[in-house]
Design an enzyme around this catalytic site. Structure first.
Site, PDB file in Angstrom:
ATOM      1  N   ASP A  47       0.920  -1.245   0.105  1.00 18.69           N
ATOM      2  CA  ASP A  47       0.074   0.083   0.017  1.00 18.69           C
ATOM      3  C   ASP A  47       0.880   1.260  -0.295  1.00 18.69           C
ATOM      4  OD1 ASP A  47      -1.933   2.035   0.505  1.00 18.69           O
ATOM      5  OD2 ASP A  47      -2.989   1.090   1.917  1.00 18.69           O
ATOM      6  N   THR A 112       1.431  13.439 -16.678  1.00 17.37           N
ATOM      7  CA  THR A 112       0.264  13.486 -17.632  1.00 17.37           C
ATOM      8  C   THR A 112       0.363  14.856 -18.546  1.00 17.37           C
ATOM      9  OG1 THR A 112      -2.024  13.665 -18.122  1.00 17.37           O
ATOM     10  CG2 THR A 112      -1.156  14.271 -15.880  1.00 17.37           C
ATOM     11  N   ASP A 113      -0.076  14.831 -19.581  1.00 20.75           N
ATOM     12  CA  ASP A 113      -0.369  15.925 -20.412  1.00 20.75           C
ATOM     13  C   ASP A 113      -1.323  17.132 -19.879  1.00 20.75           C
ATOM     14  OD1 ASP A 113      -2.274  14.336 -21.101  1.00 20.75           O
ATOM     15  OD2 ASP A 113      -2.389  14.889 -23.316  1.00 20.75           O
ATOM     16  N   TYR A 137      -7.536  16.029 -11.589  1.00 23.53           N
ATOM     17  CA  TYR A 137      -6.489  14.838 -12.033  1.00 23.53           C
ATOM     18  C   TYR A 137      -5.134  15.764 -12.286  1.00 23.53           C
ATOM     19  CZ  TYR A 137      -4.033  11.773 -14.998  1.00 23.53           C
ATOM     20  OH  TYR A 137      -3.230  10.994 -15.509  1.00 23.53           O
TER      21      TYR A 137
END
Length: 306
Positions: A47, A112-113, A137
């Site tokens: 975890d 991420t983009d 996000y």
């Protein structure tokens, strides 16, 4: 002597392929990390929101590089539970990079983009372009980047790799925002289905095999040049240059399957506030920094693969 790698999120769409790519290279010994879909001994259960479990995992595997693919990567889920998204994308990343840096382990953080606003006229984005995420996000992934860069500043032990939407071999179509369009095509064969599909935002779908190869090449480059790693870029970007939209991808899939999609409704005016989680218009990533350090930015042909 072989090198050792650990891949977090190794049961996910990208993580599975990164694990496979390292496995296929005789120069590497690789172990995966997972949680709900862990399958020891290849993918160990840990975890990542519990720092003690991170430290035990690192001490057991003793990797020289960690490719951090684990994330809450679904914009709708992040928007529905921002605190959970932050716990996974930011807090777990901060704990992981603290543990890797203190052990002189190289961390490659998959970003991420969506850290960019994607407003019309700004793309392509360079690694130095200002970030301005349009949704939760993107915010959490940008904050994850910041955690990596802060913890590894000047050490060469942290690399951020920004990538766009992915496709490739998947256990279920829902694993990928591209693969899942096959389900929409199937549904839209019914003329009364009313499947709305975005033909507004620009997308650059990139194969997981290509991203995995880049991750391995980065690992080799930064380990080979360990003494000079601090002078190498801390942020890199990789993307296909082929522009499309979700609607156009559906048209392609329908053509390849030999079916019609009369029940699909083309949507050309996306990105309006109040219409769900905001998506960017165009977040095309420049791969200049990757090429500058001698890593290939070649990608396979989208149509040919399908």
């Amino acid at each position: 002597m072989s090198r050792t790698a650990l891949v977090t999120g190794a049961s996910g769409l990208l993580g599975r392929q990164v694990l496979r790519t390292f496995q296929q290279d005789d120069n590497w010994k690789v172990t995966g990390q997972g949680f709900s879909r862990a399958s020891p001994p290849q993918i160990l259960k840990a975890d990542l929101t519990v720092p003690a479990e991170i430290e035990k995992l690192l001490d057991d595997v003793k990797p020289q590089v960690v490719v951090h693919c684990a994330a809450n990567r679904f914009p709708d889920k992040c928007d529905a539970d921002p605190s959970l998204a932050r716990k996974i994308n930011v807090e777990a990343t901060r704990a992981l990079v603290h543990a890797t840096a203190s052990r002189s382990i190289l961390l490659i953080y998959i970003s991420t983009d969506y850290v960019f606003s994607g407003v019309e006229g700004e793309a392509p984005y360079e690694v130095s372009s200002p970030t301005n995420p349009p949704n939760i996000y993107g915010v959490t992934k940008r904050d994850g980047e910041a955690a990596v860069l802060e913890e590894t500043s000047g050490s060469g032990l942290g690399v951020v790799l920004r990538i766009p939407v992915l496709y490739g071999p998947a256990t279920t179509n829902s694993d990928s925002a591209v693969n899942v369009l096959l389900d929409a095509v199937k549904k839209a064969q019914d003329a009364n289905a009313g499947v709305k599909m975005d033909d507004w935002s620009k997308r650059y779908p990139t194969h997981t095999e290509d991203v995995a190869r880049v991750c391995r090449d980065i690992a080799v480059k930064y380990l080979d040049e360990r003494q000079q790693a601090a002078s190498l870029p801390a942020v890199l970007q990789f993307s296909s240059d082929v522009q499309t939209t979700k609607y156009k991808m559906c048209e392609l899939f329908a053509e390849l399957l030999g079916v019609s999609i009369p029940g699909m409704v083309r949507v050309t005016d996306g990105g309006k506030p109040g219409e769900g989680v905001q998506r960017p218009y165009d977040t095309h990533l420049s791969t200049r920094s990757l090429k500058d350090i001698g890593i290939s930015a070649d990608t396979q042909d989208f149509r040919a693969w399908w």
